[in-house]
Design an enzyme around this catalytic site. Structure first.
Site, PDB file in Angstrom:
ATOM      1  N   ASP A 139      52.911  63.422   3.429  1.00  0.00           N
ATOM      2  CA  ASP A 139      53.993  62.774   2.690  1.00  0.00           C
ATOM      3  C   ASP A 139      53.514  61.515   1.968  1.00  0.00           C
ATOM      4  OD1 ASP A 139      55.687  64.690   3.752  1.00  0.00           O
ATOM      5  OD2 ASP A 139      56.284  63.422   5.448  1.00  0.00           O
ATOM      6  N   MET A 140      54.259  61.112   0.962  1.00  0.00           N
ATOM      7  CA  MET A 140      53.912  59.944   0.162  1.00  0.00           C
ATOM      8  C   MET A 140      53.707  58.708   1.031  1.00  0.00           C
ATOM      9  SD  MET A 140      56.009  58.194  -3.019  1.00  0.00           S
ATOM     10  CE  MET A 140      57.423  57.700  -2.033  1.00  0.00           C
TER      11      MET A 140
END
Length: 304
Positions: A139-140
């Site tokens: 994920d970011m």
């Protein structure tokens, strides 16, 4: 253009057509489907319908999906923290806030943009021009190890290891609350959230098997520092599993529902250890991504 054709079953009776198609094709957003319906691209039993139409059993829904026009992705001179590299693979320690590959709203500043500058044309092409070299992602706002493949042979080999769950992936995280036992195994299926399509959830009916092994590293007054080893690799797996047992990750603004008392950018989750068989030599390679500075600072605060 691809033709999609669905016959409505009793289970979907009386659902709005836009919601129904979102459930049938989870790769398409509801807003995109609504636009197709508004533009008369979707036919029910051969006729156009409005977005408010409620489907009936045995309805035949058909539409063509327009071919996507992919934007040009440009190399960018973004510094990389390289943990391992040879002519076949590269393991990068991804910073917080960086998206792994381009997508809507993120066509620059991604890990792919940086890799294209660093590696040139030496990236596998199996996942297309939007995701060259990318065989898995995080994920970011998750930091840590990401393995990238420089050729298709390496890509196929690493993808197979991921599929058979032989890649070692250990994450460090901080969760809300104090875990009493030293170790846990969370074995709960994960699938798309039934009403919020951007979220995942424990889904007994439609989810895929997901297993996370939890080990307590240190306890604090209101939090626990843990190691999470992935047996499977579902989207948001650790975040969903920890929330499901009442101990969401600190800073997780999607799955916790708790106001974070610290200034954090998303969840405290770090992909620390990555182990795999080299796609050419067969040698076992293990990398260790040091905890990011914000994570180390937070641990010091909790200790005091």
């Amino acid at each position: 253009m691809d033709l999609f054709r669905f016959e409505i079953t009793e289970e979907m009776e009386d659902e709005r057509i836009d919601k129904c198609l979102t459930m049938l094709i989870d790769s398409l957003s509801r807003s995109f489907i609504q636009k197709l319906i508004k533009d008369d691209k979707v036919k029910v039993n051969g006729a156009s319908v409005k977005g408010s139409y409620h489907v009936k059993t045995d309805d035949i829904i058909e539409f063509f999906l327009p071919e996507a026009v992919e934007p040009d992705i440009e190399p960018e001179n973004i510094p990389l923290d390289i943990l391992y590299e040879d002519k076949d693979v590269i393991v990068v320690n991804k910073p917080k806030g960086m998206v792994v590959h381009p997508a809507a709203g993120h066509y620059s500043g991604t890990l792919v943009n940086a890799l294209m500058f660093h590696c040139g044309k030496e990236l596998s092409g199996i996942n297309g021009c939007m995701r060259p070299g990318i065989v898995h992602r995080i994920d970011m706002n998750t930091t840590g190890s990401v393995i990238v493949c420089k050729n298709d042979r390496a890509h196929n080999c690493i993808a197979e290891q991921l599929k058979e769950h032989s890649v070692i992936r250990r994450y460090h995280a901080i969760c809300y609350g104090v875990l009493n036992d030293e170790e846990y195994v969370i074995d709960k299926p994960i699938g798309r959230h039934p009403t919020e399509r951007k979220k995942m959830a424990v889904n007994e009916k439609n989810g895929k098997r997901a297993v996370t092994h939890i080990k307590v590293l240190k306890r604090f007054r209101e939090y626990t520092y843990i190691e999470c080893a992935l047996e499977t690799g579902r989207t948001h797996q650790i975040r969903v599993h920890m929330a499901s047992i009442g101990h969401p990750l600190l800073g997780d603004d999607v799955y916790s529902g708790i106001k974070c008392p610290f200034k954090l950018q998303g969840q405290t989750l770090h992909a620390k250890t990555l182990g795999f068989r080299h796609p050419v030599t067969g040698e076992y390679i293990e990398t260790d991504a040091p905890l990011p500075e914000y994570f180390q600072h937070l641990l010091k605060i909790l200790e005091s």
